[in-house]
Scaffold this motif. Structure first.
Motif, PDB file in Angstrom:
ATOM      1  N   THR A 179      33.146   2.153 108.607  1.00 23.00           N
ATOM      2  CA  THR A 179      33.668   2.158 109.980  1.00 23.00           C
ATOM      3  C   THR A 179      32.588   1.861 111.005  1.00 23.00           C
ATOM      4  O   THR A 179      32.896   1.529 112.158  1.00 23.00           O
ATOM      5  CB  THR A 179      34.300   3.528 110.290  1.00 23.00           C
ATOM      6  OG1 THR A 179      33.322   4.555 110.072  1.00 23.00           O
ATOM      7  CG2 THR A 179      35.502   3.780 109.400  1.00 23.00           C
ATOM      8  N   ALA A 180      31.304   1.988 110.625  1.00 24.68           N
ATOM      9  CA  ALA A 180      30.211   1.714 111.571  1.00 24.68           C
ATOM     10  C   ALA A 180      30.218   0.259 112.009  1.00 24.68           C
ATOM     11  O   ALA A 180      29.779  -0.076 113.113  1.00 24.68           O
ATOM     12  CB  ALA A 180      28.867   2.065 110.931  1.00 24.68           C
ATOM     13  N   ASN A 209      32.285   8.122 101.848  1.00 30.91           N
ATOM     14  CA  ASN A 209      31.354   7.683 102.906  1.00 30.91           C
ATOM     15  C   ASN A 209      32.074   6.761 103.892  1.00 30.91           C
ATOM     16  O   ASN A 209      31.832   5.555 103.923  1.00 30.91           O
ATOM     17  CB  ASN A 209      30.146   6.947 102.298  1.00 30.91           C
ATOM     18  CG  ASN A 209      29.451   7.775 101.238  1.00 30.91           C
ATOM     19  OD1 ASN A 209      29.011   8.882 101.490  1.00 30.91           O
ATOM     20  ND2 ASN A 209      29.362   7.225 100.034  1.00 30.91           N
ATOM     21  N   GLU A 221      31.785   6.493 107.068  1.00 33.25           N
ATOM     22  CA  GLU A 221      30.951   5.956 108.151  1.00 33.25           C
ATOM     23  C   GLU A 221      30.283   4.640 107.761  1.00 33.25           C
ATOM     24  O   GLU A 221      30.017   3.782 108.619  1.00 33.25           O
ATOM     25  CB  GLU A 221      29.869   6.975 108.540  1.00 33.25           C
ATOM     26  CG  GLU A 221      30.406   8.292 109.067  1.00 33.25           C
ATOM     27  CD  GLU A 221      30.764   9.256 107.941  1.00 33.25           C
ATOM     28  OE1 GLU A 221      30.480   8.918 106.752  1.00 33.25           O
ATOM     29  OE2 GLU A 221      31.334  10.317 108.228  1.00 33.25           O
ATOM     30  N   LYS A 222      30.027   4.472 106.485  1.00 30.48           N
ATOM     31  CA  LYS A 222      29.372   3.259 106.003  1.00 30.48           C
ATOM     32  C   LYS A 222      30.196   2.020 106.339  1.00 30.48           C
ATOM     33  O   LYS A 222      29.653   0.934 106.601  1.00 30.48           O
ATOM     34  CB  LYS A 222      29.161   3.382 104.496  1.00 30.48           C
ATOM     35  CG  LYS A 222      28.578   2.151 103.827  1.00 30.48           C
ATOM     36  CD  LYS A 222      28.446   2.394 102.316  1.00 30.48           C
ATOM     37  CE  LYS A 222      27.967   1.139 101.599  1.00 30.48           C
ATOM     38  NZ  LYS A 222      27.869   1.344 100.136  1.00 30.48           N
TER      39      LYS A 222
END
Length: 664
Positions: free
Chosen positions: A225-226, A220, A222-223
């Protein structure tokens, strides 16, 4: 059933083999060679003298001289009917328009042969004279094949060698000739049967949590890098041998649903120059093609040692080139952030600083020896496949194995199962585990070792001296048992269950040294003689005293100095970091510490000589004594903190005082 029969008949059909083509070509060449010239012509053999007789009788119609060395004889029709020439008629397998010779023979010199024929013709006035024809024959196909034969053999040998080399792949003998620069990493993906998961990794909670987070990064991204964070590029597992670094990597391979490349640091090193760097490039190329992915390099110190250290001959250039390429691939231009590198080593102190910096290995995960709670979890994992007794207490086993690594515990469980099977038991019980611990720490029992009564008595008093001194001293480790049964190279041993201390005070170290010298002190008190049996005791005590003076700064005379280099990169080279006067002071201080504790042990044993003798007699009788035997003789230990120590979670490895004698 009919369909199955059809399938079977289809499967039984011979498969096409390219060698059939080669065989067909060879057969065509042989046929062309054999049948060239109109078929098989079998002329009868004769000799020059017999030919001259045929010539005198007027039987010869024509002589055909072939290649100036062979003569083919054609008879007249009348001569062919004679009885003597009946067997000379040639046999032809194929139809031929030309007449076949009746005889053939080889002669020597052509000029002499012609002169002999002319002489016979003139002397016998033959009419008509036999015709003489000259002919040159060439076997074009035969000469062509013979000319090509060396080239065919060379090509066949080359193809054979190349196929043998390439068929070995990465692992075959010689299989790296063309793939020498290719990576030898083994690829594990989600379709690979990797049975190890994080459930199989007992203990190591902190390290396991860090590694699980790395797997979560790739699952995951994106968890993380968001919020603007970056995925770590690498994690280095550091710990003592057997603590579970490779096991953690196997669990990552089993848990991560991404390609996992696994290899050892030595896989990069080869005898050819430039191979290591080429394999690093190929490894990261494969990993980037399958990104997101994980690379695991076990024993990275094989290529990651600090550069420029003791490199006098230049022999380490290849390893340094490999390391330089690894540094570039991990954090250089064009690197892919979706490739995470895991590495394991137990020699982090020798690794190059450039490899350890953030941006390459962002995290260092320390895999420590398990504490008592983690050892219980590890025991439960390794006890699953064993047929164990119902009343087996894993808490007791974890307390009896302080300082053991995961590999040690696995070895204990396996050894206990072997001991139980050797004794014919149907389940592994508590005693089997205790025997396994003794076997691993002390070695195999040698009950048949020949020991004289005098030697056995000396050993008994030596071990009783250890037990007595350790019982009398406050900071000495609690005794587990004492034995005079020889194990390995030791003639006797005393088992202790010491407390692991995060910080150690001088009085605690001195008490331990005094207990270690109790064996030699007992020999001095009882026999007024000493022996070589205290070799391991003296080695242990000398190391402790030297550490007190030169490492921990616990000597008043030397002062608050340490000559220990924790980085492992000694800047002093071949010179000592202290002067000759300081060296003399260090040697004298070490000697004074040891002699003071030796005299202290002698004083303790002299005051309790009768109890020492009583304990030695019990040891001679039973050969093995436990804590209960000491309580009967000495009473309860006068210090209360040992009961507290048993409940502490952190303990050090079972200490065994081995008393080795120099065997001839």
């Amino acid at each position: 059933m009919a369909t199955n029969n059809k399938k079977n008949t289809k499967n039984k059909k011979p498969k096409f083999n390219p060698y059939w083509i080669y065989g067909g070509i060879i057969a065509i060449f042989l046929g062309m060679q054999l049948f060239s010239g109109g078929g098989f012509q079998d002329a009868s053999s004769t000799t020059p003298s017999q030919f001259m007789e045929f010539l005198k009788n007027g039987d010869v119609a024509k002589v055909e001289i072939v290649n100036r060395r062979e003569a083919k004889v054609y008879l007249t029709p009348q001569a062919q009917e004679k009885e003597v020439h009946k067997n000379s008629k040639p046999s032809t397998l194929l139809a031929s328009s030309s007449q076949s010779p009746n005889y053939k023979f080889e002669f020597g010199d052509l000029q002499n042969f012609e002169d002999d024929m002319a002489e016979v013709v003139n002397n016998y006035k033959l009419d008509p004279k036999p015709k003489i024809e000259y002919k040159t024959e060439q076997n074009l196909w035969g000469d062509f094949i013979i000319g090509l034969l060396p080239f065919i053999i060379l090509i066949a040998v080359w193809i054979f060698i190349m196929r043998r080399m390439s068929s070995g792949g990465a692992g075959g003998a010689g299989g790296q000739i063309f793939n020498i620069g290719k990576s030898k990493a083994k690829l594990f993906d989600q379709n690979t049967d990797v049975k190890v998961s994080f459930k199989d990794v007992a203990g190591l909670e902190g390290a396991k949590e860090e590694v699980q987070e790395i797997v979560d990064f790739l699952k995951n991204p994106e968890k993380y890098t968001a919020l603007g964070g970056k995925i770590p590029k690498g994690a280095l597992l550091v710990g003592a041998p057997g603590t579970g670094k490779t096991l953690l990597a196997k669990a990552v391979a089993g848990e991560a649903k991404v390609p996992f490349f696994s290899l050892s640091g030595s896989d990069f090193v080869e005898m050819f120059v430039g191979v290591g760097a080429s394999r690093v490039r190929d490894l990261f190329k494969q990993a980037k093609e399958k990104s997101p992915s994980i690379i695991f390099i076990d024993e990275i110190d094989a290529i990651g040692r600090a550069r420029g250290k003791s490199n006098f001959s230049g022999s380490n250039d290849e390893r340094e080139n490999t390391l330089n390429q690894l540094l570039t691939e991990m954090d250089g231009f064009g690197t892919n952030t979706n490739v995470i590198v895991l590495a394991a080593t137990n020699r982090a102190d020798v690794l190059d600083k450039a490899l350890m910096r953030a941006g390459r290995f962002d995290r260092q995960i320390f895999v420590d020896l398990p504490d008592v709670r983690e050892r219980k979890e590890i025991f439960e994992v390794h006890l699953r496949p064993l047929k164990k007794a119902k009343d087996l207490d894993t808490d007791f086993l974890s307390k009896q194995t302080p300082g053991f690594s995961g590999a040690d515990i696995a070895n204990v469980c396996n050894e206990a199962a072997l001991i139980a099977a050797r004794n014919g038991k149907k389940a592994v019980d508590k005693q089997d585990f205790l025997d396994a611990v003794d076997r691993i720490i002390g070695g195999l029992e040698k009950k048949n070792k020949i020991i004289t009564p005098a030697e056995k008595k000396a050993i008994a008093f030596h071990e009783a001296g250890h037990a007595t001194v350790s019982w009398m001293l406050e900071h000495a480790a609690p005794l587990v048992k004492v034995t005079i049964v020889p194990r390995g190279r030791s003639l006797g041993a005393a088992w202790y269950l010491p407390e692991e201390r995060l910080i150690v005070r001088p009085e605690q170290m001195l008490d331990e040294m005094c207990a270690a010298l109790g064996g030699r002190a007992a020999e001095k008190v009882i026999f007024n003689k000493i022996s070589t049996g205290a070799l391991s005791d003296l080695e242990k005590v000398t190391k402790q005293a030297r550490a007190m003076v030169t490492i921990y700064g616990l000597s008043d005379k030397v002062g608050n100095l340490t000559y220990y280099d924790s980085s492992g990169q000694n800047e002093y080279g071949f010179t000592k970091p202290y002067s000759e006067q300081t060296a003399e002071l260090i040697d004298k201080e070490i000697s004074d510490i040891i002699e003071e504790q030796y005299q202290r042990a002698i004083d303790l044993l002299s005051k309790n000589k009768d109890k020492l003798t009583q304990l030695a007699e019990v040891l001679l009788e039973k050969e093995v004594i436990f804590k209960d035997n000491l309580e009967k003789i000495f009473g309860k230990r006068p210090f209360e903190n040992e009961n507290v120590n048993e409940n502490k979670e952190s303990e050090s490895k079972v200490s065994v005082v081995k008393d080795t004698s120099e065997e001839e």
